[in-house]
Structure formats: structure tokens, C-alpha cells
Scaffold this active site. Structure first.
Site, PDB file in Angstrom:
ATOM      1  N   LYS A   2     -14.263   9.527  -2.847  1.00  0.00           N
ATOM      2  CA  LYS A   2     -15.206   9.635  -2.639  1.00  0.00           C
ATOM      3  C   LYS A   2     -15.969  11.286  -2.646  1.00  0.00           C
ATOM      4  CE  LYS A   2     -13.628   6.969   1.393  1.00  0.00           C
ATOM      5  NZ  LYS A   2     -12.583   6.800   2.578  1.00  0.00           N
ATOM      6  N   THR A  12      -8.630   7.239  -1.579  1.00  0.00           N
ATOM      7  CA  THR A  12      -9.549   6.827  -1.307  1.00  0.00           C
ATOM      8  C   THR A  12     -10.079   8.192  -1.625  1.00  0.00           C
ATOM      9  OG1 THR A  12      -8.978   5.732   0.756  1.00  0.00           O
ATOM     10  CG2 THR A  12      -8.728   4.693  -1.451  1.00  0.00           C
ATOM     11  N   LYS A  36       1.782  14.507   1.846  1.00  0.00           N
ATOM     12  CA  LYS A  36       0.213  14.536   1.428  1.00  0.00           C
ATOM     13  C   LYS A  36       0.438  16.235   0.669  1.00  0.00           C
ATOM     14  CE  LYS A  36      -1.609  11.089   4.213  1.00  0.00           C
ATOM     15  NZ  LYS A  36      -2.214   9.801   2.963  1.00  0.00           N
ATOM     16  N   LYS A  69      -7.144  14.429   5.148  1.00  0.00           N
ATOM     17  CA  LYS A  69      -6.558  12.690   5.270  1.00  0.00           C
ATOM     18  C   LYS A  69      -5.588  13.197   5.959  1.00  0.00           C
ATOM     19  CE  LYS A  69      -5.413  14.342   0.528  1.00  0.00           C
ATOM     20  NZ  LYS A  69      -5.702  12.618   0.020  1.00  0.00           N
ATOM     21  N   ARG A  70      -4.954  12.375   6.652  1.00  0.00           N
ATOM     22  CA  ARG A  70      -4.056  12.329   7.307  1.00  0.00           C
ATOM     23  C   ARG A  70      -2.850  13.273   7.394  1.00  0.00           C
ATOM     24  NH1 ARG A  70      -2.843   8.059  11.435  1.00  0.00           N
ATOM     25  NH2 ARG A  70      -1.475   9.670  12.396  1.00  0.00           N
ATOM     26  N   HIS A 127       0.959  -1.317  -0.354  1.00  0.00           N
ATOM     27  CA  HIS A 127       0.130  -0.067  -0.621  1.00  0.00           C
ATOM     28  C   HIS A 127       0.889   1.210   0.054  1.00  0.00           C
ATOM     29  CE1 HIS A 127      -4.089  -1.732   0.930  1.00  0.00           C
ATOM     30  NE2 HIS A 127      -3.440  -2.841   1.126  1.00  0.00           N
TER      31      HIS A 127
HETATM   32  O1  CBF Z   1      -4.236   1.307  -0.528  1.00  0.00           O
HETATM   33  C1  CBF Z   1      -5.120   1.942   1.140  1.00  0.00           C
HETATM   34  C2  CBF Z   1      -4.450   3.321   1.332  1.00  0.00           C
HETATM   35  O2  CBF Z   1      -3.364   3.203   2.384  1.00  0.00           O
HETATM   36  C3  CBF Z   1      -2.621   3.813   2.435  1.00  0.00           C
HETATM   37  O3  CBF Z   1      -3.256   5.227   3.795  1.00  0.00           O
HETATM   38  C4  CBF Z   1      -1.484   3.665   2.980  1.00  0.00           C
HETATM   39  O4  CBF Z   1      -1.526   3.242   4.645  1.00  0.00           O
HETATM   40  N1  CBF Z   1      -0.600   2.786   2.925  1.00  0.00           N
HETATM   41  C5  CBF Z   1      -2.053   5.044   1.336  1.00  0.00           C
HETATM   42  O5  CBF Z   1      -1.489   5.500   2.009  1.00  0.00           O
HETATM   43  C6  CBF Z   1      -3.042   5.241   0.607  1.00  0.00           C
HETATM   44  O6  CBF Z   1      -2.876   5.716  -1.039  1.00  0.00           O
HETATM   45  C7  CBF Z   1      -3.426   4.003   0.214  1.00  0.00           C
HETATM   46  O7  CBF Z   1      -4.860   4.782  -0.606  1.00  0.00           O
END
Ligand code: CBF
Length: 813
Positions: free
Chosen positions: A663, A659, A557, A551-552, A363
Site C-alpha cells: 500500500k 501487505t 515486527k 501494523k499490529r 499465512h
Molecule cells: O497473508 C496475509 C497476511 O497474513 C498475516 O497478517 C497473518 O495473520 N498470518 C501475516 O502476518 C502477514 O505477513 C500476511 O501478509
């Protein structure tokens, strides 16, 4: 029609009786006398009566038919609230609403009584929650496996502009949806000595002695499919003191002390989501958590499998285990342990089964998320598992050397154990038959960069599965008026088959449709404005542009670029009489990791700017800044539908997918973003004219990293806007933010904020221009909705089911 009304009337009467009777059973009181939390708990109890029959039916069907089962292992499941989404999925919202209304209860007032199940921290955990919703809704036999954390991610308070973390005691009033299954508990072993001992006949036998046992007790949560009778299971494991360890009476003082330590150890395992990993002990606790839930989960799968009377040789044909990021990667070794040590399999046979069973999703390319454990920590804690990993690695490297003679770099890059550390991503890749990224660009970067050696070695294993979101929570449930408008325009087939949203493309120029869309967006903006005001925030003009970044908080970001841009706008508004922008509200929301200094300073800066701008009467008709406290799933349900502009501005190459972007889009916001993660696919789906793309491309970013040729100072010296805002960080305009200035200048701006600053400003100008043309804007908004079906997690899960798990839907009659 009359018949249907009759049926509904009967159902309503029956339901009302259920509420009254359930109130008596649960509380020994009349329904009318319950507190609001008791009312909520009573409603849940009644909903559970609706769910449980199908839950039993589903489990029986799976057991009897011996369908292949999917187990999705994830250290996070960011569920949010379940009452509303379960009612949507059951198709009983209206019935419950009407029956309760007749009992004097507004169902909408009960939803907020539910605590957000915050068993996750961001995109990864929310994705897992969307995935289990999609599996159930597609009728796939797919279950989640995770930890029942006592405390979720912290609750965020903003005090004097700073983030303060409060423990998230989400279980304080109990979690109404869970079922404790004490009879399904298993034991998990830690510590001790493991070695092979020669037997009298010369053979070797495994000895694992002096270990400590922790009892893992499952708490099951039903996962309800969308109007299809399927109810799957999310199994959350709780650590409890082993039952054998309870004979207080005969204990010496030392034994009592040992018992106390044991109890503390056990209780700590499932206490917190993501224990602070800045200390050795914190890191070790994470490893304990990971092995704890993985071992419990894999043991329970094998036990269940044997109970169904199936042959373990067929295991991979009947079971798919998914490793969500590296946290559950130890599942590879645990399944080997069970097959070899407990079920007497030969190594090679066990290995074949294991690899065919496991699949892994990466991810992120951020190095800190590719977990590595020092051997000195790993081996004493999990001695037998370590032995197994050593053996997996020995055999794996033997094969690498055979296939790639004289390629020691390949051996090093592919070794699971290297430099005194166990590399969990490598274990997951070697032990799985499939490795996927989560958006096209991310999967390409994995193949060509982050995991290039593995890709060269195992090209066939790598694939892409672009993420998705459940349109049930993020559209049907969060935006009922938009749902009705879509139903009226194209019929409701899209609810089951979200790709049918594309039928809206025939209506994106209809005046009537666009007018309705406009009205609904305004309703959602009023909802958000009211929420902010009710929670102690400023008053916001719902007719201003709602530009939102939630977002975080993380440097990549680039919330910092967003706030620097607001500082620039504010300066222009104050100093340049001719400078104008359409009335705009810029929203931020998100949590910073407690030990992440720059992220916390970014929050402090956002709040400092907000305070200054919002209290300046000369500009605040035109510009407002809002930091939404404690952003999470439930607040997201108010936020995403209210946006006009979706800020997706990560440094290209860094956001695996994102994601939130989906949304927002599904609710008609236009993306203002970089070509990163799923933004690339969103921009392809809607066309460049229906979003605003800016900034460096991934290739350029990666090239700068490779050549080291980017100089933040040059940006500072040559771009007056950049110089202005960076200087304002330290000249007292907003307070003292040397921290952020040093990070950007001395730290050489790792994520190219200054480089992308002016392109970002231009992108805003373009968006503003577009917003002025109402019709064009609304058409773009409609095009975003119409093309969002492909980003439903139903599409994603179908791809996983077809290409990776090889599982078919099961109809539950
Ligand atoms: O794939 C789901 C999401 O995972 C993360 O939040 C993560 O913790 N690795 C990514 O940063 C996101 O880009 C991703 O959408």
C-alpha cells in the site's frame, strides 16, 4: 459531448429525485431535515438500488450457466467502509457527488458516518477483503463466507500512554449494507453422542443423538465489481436461537434454566471476534465459532448446488472452497460429513471430491497460528466430526506407511492427530489439492522448514501466490489526485489493468511529472497532519520526512527497534552539537492483542518517548514522534498515501508477506526494510537503489535459531549505541521499562533487535541522504508507483483462479 452532458444532467435529476423519495420512505421526513447519519443511510439505500439489479442479474447468470463458484472461507474480512469504494467501483462517484451537492450535501462529509466493518484484526482479514474485491472486479464468481461478529476487534484508546481496549460496537447503528436472509438459515449441531450402531441386517448406521442445534442465519453483503456489472456476495453467519426451542408455556423450571443457558451459549457464538484464548473456555469458543460458520457455509453451498439441479459427483468441477489459514480447516471434515452421512456417498468417492474441492493457504510460520485442539475439547463438542477426522487420519497414515515403510518420523509429522491434539493445518493439507504460501520467501520456508515433511510427501501440492492489495481502495479511492495524475500521464487503462502502471517508467525522469507527484505527496501529508491534530495530537510539519510504521504491534515486527532508534537519535541530538538529521516525523500505529504484555509495553514506551521528544523545544523542529490511535482500514486510507518512508523491519523469515508494504509503495513511499516477506519481491521490482534493505537474512536468522549461537548480551556489551538505549529503558529517562529490557537481555532478544540495530541506523542514514536530493528521491518514488502493479490483488487472484481454482471470468451483460 452535448449529448453526454445531457445524459448526465438527466441522471443527476433522476438521482436527486431518488434521494428525496428514499428519505420519505426510510424516515418519513424531507431529505433536508435528516440528521447526518440519516443522510448517510439514505445515500447507502440509493446506492443499494443501483447495486441490487446487478446482484440479482449476477446470481441468476451463475445459477443458469452453472459456472464454477469459488467460496473463500475466512474467519476475518476486514472490510473497512464500503460507501466510497462501492461508488468508485460503480463508477458513480462524480454523479453522486454532484447530485448531493445540489441538495446541499457534501458527500465527503457522509463517508465518516459509516462505521468501519472491523471483522478482522490485521493482514489476513484485510487480504480477504482485497480478494473479494478483486474476484468481483475480475468478473470471477467468487464469494466470501465468514461470521457476523457483534463486536469487531476492540477500539484502541491511548490513555496516559497505555493502550485501553473499548468494545467495538460497530453494529450499534446498524450495518446498512447487509441483507438478512432468514429463509436461507441452516442448523448447526454441537455436542451429543455419535457412534455407529449395528442394524438388524448387520450393516452399520450412524447415530448422532442428544445434540444441541444452533440456527445459523446468513446476512449477505453485496460485493461490487469494478465497472463490470458483477455483484458477488459476502455471506456472514449470525448465531440465533433455534426456532423449535420456543415453547415457554409448558416448560419446567429446569427446562427454563436450560433454555437460558442455551440462549447464552448461542448468543456468545457470534458475539466477539477472537474471544480471549488465554482460558480453556475462550479457546473452546473459538473452536465453536469456527465450526459454526464452516458448517453453515458448507451446508448452504451444498444446498444451493442441489437446488441448481447439479449432480454431486461433479461437485469439485463446479465448486472451489478456499481455506484461509487454519481457522476454516474443519471444512474438510464437514464436507465429508455431508457427502457421506447426508448424501450417501461411499467414503472414497467423497474423499476424492473433498480433496479436489478444497485448497489451503498458510499465512504464517508462527507456531501459535497453526491451530491445534486438544482431543478432550474437540471430541465432546463435535463428536461426529471427530470420528470423521479419525477415519481420515487412519486411512491417510495407512497410505503414508505404505509409501514410506519404516519411516515413523514421517508418520508422526504427518499425523493429523498427535499428542492428544487435532492439528488443523495438517487436516487442511491432507484434505486439499493445493497448499500455498503468500510470498516467495514464505513459500520456500514452508517447503524447506515449517512443513518440510509434508512437502517431501506431497511435493506437487505446494505453490506460491504472492499477496496483493486492491489498487481500487488503496490508490484510486485513497489518493484521487495521484489517480488523476497517473490518468493524465499514461491514460486510465491501468485502472482495469494495473500492470499498465509500468508505463509510468517512461516518465520517472519527467520534471513536470515529478513536480506534480511532489505536490500531491505534500497534500496527503497535510491531510495526515490535519487528521493527527484534529484528533488531539501534536502539530506536524508536512515538510518533514514522514516515516511510518503501521501494523499490529508484535515483537517480530520490531516496533521496539524503531523506537529504540528514535531514543538513540534523540540522545545524539541532545548531546552532539554536530549531529543533524533532516526534519523527521516518526509515526507508529497498530493494536496490541489485549493479553500481549510486551506489545502493550512497547506502545507505552512509544508514547513515553513521544511525550519527551515532542515537548523538547530544542529538538522538536527536527524530530517528532506520533502514535496514531486506533489504526484501522479507514485511518490507513489517510496514512499510506502520506508516507515518504515505509518501515518494514520484521525479523527476516517471520513476516509471511506483509501487505502494508504494498500500500505504501503504490502511493510512492520508499521501503526501508529487511529481506522478509514480500519486501524481497518489492526490492526486486523497484531495484535496490529505490529502497533501503538492511539486516540479517532469513538464512542467517534460521541458522542462529538452529545453533543457538546468538547472545544478546554480546551485543549489549560490544555496541555502545545498543548499550545506551537499552540502559535508558531502566534509568528513568523515559520511565521504568524493565519489562522491555528483560525481554531483550534476559529473554535473549528472540527477534534480533540488538543485532540489527546498527544496520538499521545505517539504513536510516542512507535514506536521509537520499531524501536530501529531491530529484533522486522523487524519481525513486515514481519508480515505486510504476512497479507496484504486480502487487495488485488482481494479479494474485488471477493466479489463484488459473492455478488453484480453475475458474474463468463470467461476463454479466
Ligand atoms: O497473508 C496475509 C497476511 O497474513 C498475516 O497478517 C497473518 O495473520 N498470518 C501475516 O502476518 C502477514 O505477513 C500476511 O501478509
Amino acid at each position: 459531448m452535448a449529448n453526454k452532458r445531457n445524459e448526465l444532467g438527466l441522471a443527476k435529476e433522476g438521482l436527486k429525485q431518488k434521494f428525496l423519495a428514499t428519505a420519505h420512505i426510510l424516515w418519513g421526513r424531507d431529505f433536508a431535515d435528516l440528521t447526518s447519519h440519516e443522510v448517510y443511510a439514505t445515500i447507502v439505500s440509493v446506492v443499494k438500488q443501483y447495486i441490487s439489479e446487478n446482484w440479482v442479474k449476477t446470481n441468476k447468470a451463475y445459477m443458469k450457466r452453472r459456472d464454477k463458484q469459488i467460496y473463500y472461507f475466512s474467519v476475518e474480512f476486514l472490510l473497512g467502509r464500503l460507501l466510497r469504494s462501492n461508488l468508485v467501483n460503480l463508477g458513480e462517484m462524480e454523479l453522486f457527488h454532484d447530485a448531493l451537492e445540489e441538495l446541499g450535501i457534501d458527500l465527503n462529509q457522509s463517508f465518516p458516518e459509516e462505521p468501519d466493518a472491523g471483522l478482522g484484526n490485521g493482514g489476513l482479514g484485510r487480504l480477504a477483503a482485497c480478494f473479494i474485491d478483486s474476484m468481483a472486479s475480475l468478473g470471477l464468481p467468487g464469494h466470501g463466507c465468514s461470521i457476523r461478529y457483534q463486536y469487531g476487534l476492540f477500539e484502541q484508546k491511548i490513555i496516559k500512554g497505555n493502550q485501553v481496549e473499548i468494545p467495538d460496537n460497530w453494529l450499534g447503528n446498524g450495518f446498512e449494507w447487509e441483507y438478512r436472509k432468514a429463509d436461507k438459515a441452516v442448523n448447526v449441531k454441537f455436542n451429543g453422542n455419535a457412534y455407529m450402531k449395528e442394524q438388524e441386517d448387520g450393516s452399520l448406521a450412524l447415530v448422532h443423538e442428544d445434540y444441541m442445534t444452533v440456527m445459523a442465519v446468513p446476512y449477505d453483503v453485496p460485493i461490487v465489481g469494478f465497472r463490470n456489472n458483477t455483484v458477488n456476495t459476502l455471506r456472514l453467519w449470525n448465531a440465533e436461537v433455534n426456532r423449535d426451542f420456543s415453547d415457554y408455556g409448558t416448560m419446567t423450571r429446569e427446562q427454563l434454566q436450560a433454555k437460558k443457558e442455551y440462549r447464552n451459549f448461542v448468543e456468545s457464538i457470534t458475539e466477539y471476534l477472537y474471544p480471549d484464548d488465554s482460558s480453556y473456555e475462550g479457546r473452546r469458543l473459538r473452536l465453536i465459532q469456527e465450526y459454526f460458520f464452516v458448517s453453515a457455509g458448507v451446508q448452504s453451498i451444498v444446498r444451493h448446488y442441489l437446488l441448481a439441479g447439479m449432480d454431486l459427483k461433479e461437485f469439485a468441477k463446479k465448486v472451489a472452497i478456499h481455506i484461509n489459514d487454519t481457522h476454516p480447516a474443519v471444512a474438510v471434515a464437514e464436507l465429508m460429513r455431508l457427502l457421506v452421512d447426508e448424501q450417501g456417498f461411499e467414503w472414497d468417492d467423497a474423499w476424492k471430491i473433498t480433496r479436489e474441492t478444497m485448497a489451503y493457504t498458510n499465512h504464517t510460520i508462527m507456531p501459535e497460528a497453526l491451530e491445534k485442539w486438544p482431543i478432550d475439547m474437540f471430541r465432546p463438542l463435535l463428536p461426529r466430526i471427530y470420528m470423521i477426522i479419525e477415519e481420515i487420519n487412519r486411512r491417510h497414515l495407512e497410505e503414508v506407511r505404505k509409501r514410506r515403510p519404516n519411516d515413523e518420523q514421517m508418520v508422526r509429522e504427518l499425523s493429523i492427530i498427535e499428542d492428544g491434539q487435532v492439528h488443523m493445518a495438517r487436516l487442511a493439507i491432507v484434505g486439499s489439492h493445493s497448499v500455498n504460501g503468500v510470498a516467495a520467501i514464505h513459500s520456500d520456508i514452508l517447503k524447506n522448514d515449517t512443513l518440510k515433511f509434508f512437502h517431501r510427501y506431497y511435493p506437487g501440492k505446494f505453490n506460491n501466490k504472492t499477496n496483493g492489495i486492491t489498487h481500487r481502495r488503496w490508490l484510486i479511492s485513497a489518493n484521487p489526485e495521484l489517480t488523476s495524475l497517473i490518468d493524465e500521464t499514461i491514460g486510465d487503462g491501468w485502472q482495469k489493468a494495473p500492470e499498465q502502471l509500468s508505463k509510468l517508467n517512461d516518465h520517472v525522469a519527467d520534471k513536470g511529472f515529478l513536480q506534480e507527484l511532489d505536490k500531491i505527496k505534500r497534500l496527503r501529508k497535510i491531510d495526515l497532519a490535519d487528521y493527527i491534530h484534529e484528533h488531539g495530537g501534536v502539530r506536524i510539519d508536512p515538510d518533514s520526512i514522514f516515516d511510518i510504521q503501521v501494523k499490529r504491534i508484535h515483537s517480530y515486527k520490531r516496533q521496539i527497534m524503531n523506537i529504540l532508534h528514535i531514543m538513540y537519535l534523540y540522545h545524539e541530538l541532545k548531546t552532539n552539537k554536530r549531529f543533524r538529521i533532516p526534519p523527521t516525523t516518526r509515526f507508529f500505529g497498530g493494536k496490541a492483542a489485549p493479553g500481549y504484555y510486551i506489545a502493550k509495553e512497547t506502545i507505552r514506551l512509544i508514547n513515553a518517548v513521544a511525550e519527551k521528544v515532542n515537548s523538547d523545544k530544542a529538538v522538536n523542529e527536527m524530530l517528532k514522534v506520533v502514535f496514531i490511535e486506533n489504526f484501522g482500514v479507514s485511518i490507513g486510507e489517510i496514512v499510506y498515501p502520506a508516507a515518504d518512508i515505509s518501515e518494514q523491519i520484521s525479523t527476516a523469515s517471520k513476516e509471511a508477506s506483509g501487505t502494508g508494504n504494498m500500500k505504501f509503495m503504490m502511493n510512492g513511499a520508499l521501503t526501508l526494510g529487511t529481506l522478509d516477506g514480500a519486501n524481497v519481491e518489492i526490492s526486486q521490482a523497484v531495484g535496490r537503489e529505490n529502497c533501503e534493505i538492511f539486516g540479517l537474512r532469513a538464512e542467517e536468522v534460521l541458522n542462529y535459531y538452529a545453533t543457538g549461537s546468538y547472545k544478546a548480551w554480546d551485543e549489549f556489551n560490544t555496541n555502545p549505541a545498543v548499550r545506551l538505549v537499552v540502559s535508558q529503558l531502566v534509568d528513568g529517562t523515559y520511565g521504568d521499562f524493565h519489562s522491555l529490557r528483560d525481554y531483550l537481555i534476559q529473554g535473549n532478544d528472540e527477534f534480533f533487535v540488538l543485532k540489527d540495530f546498527s544496520p538499521y541506523d545505517r539504513a536510516h542514514k542512507n535514506m536521509n541522504q537520499k531524501y536530501e536530493n529531491r530529484k533522486a528521491w522523487l524519481t525513486s518514488s515514481a519508480i515505486n508507483i510504476a512497479n507496484s502493479g504486480v502487487f495488485s490483488s488482481d494479479r494474485t487472484i488471477r493466479e489463484y483462479a488459473d492455478d488453484i481454482w480453475h475458474v474463468k471470468p463470467v461476463i454479466i451483460a
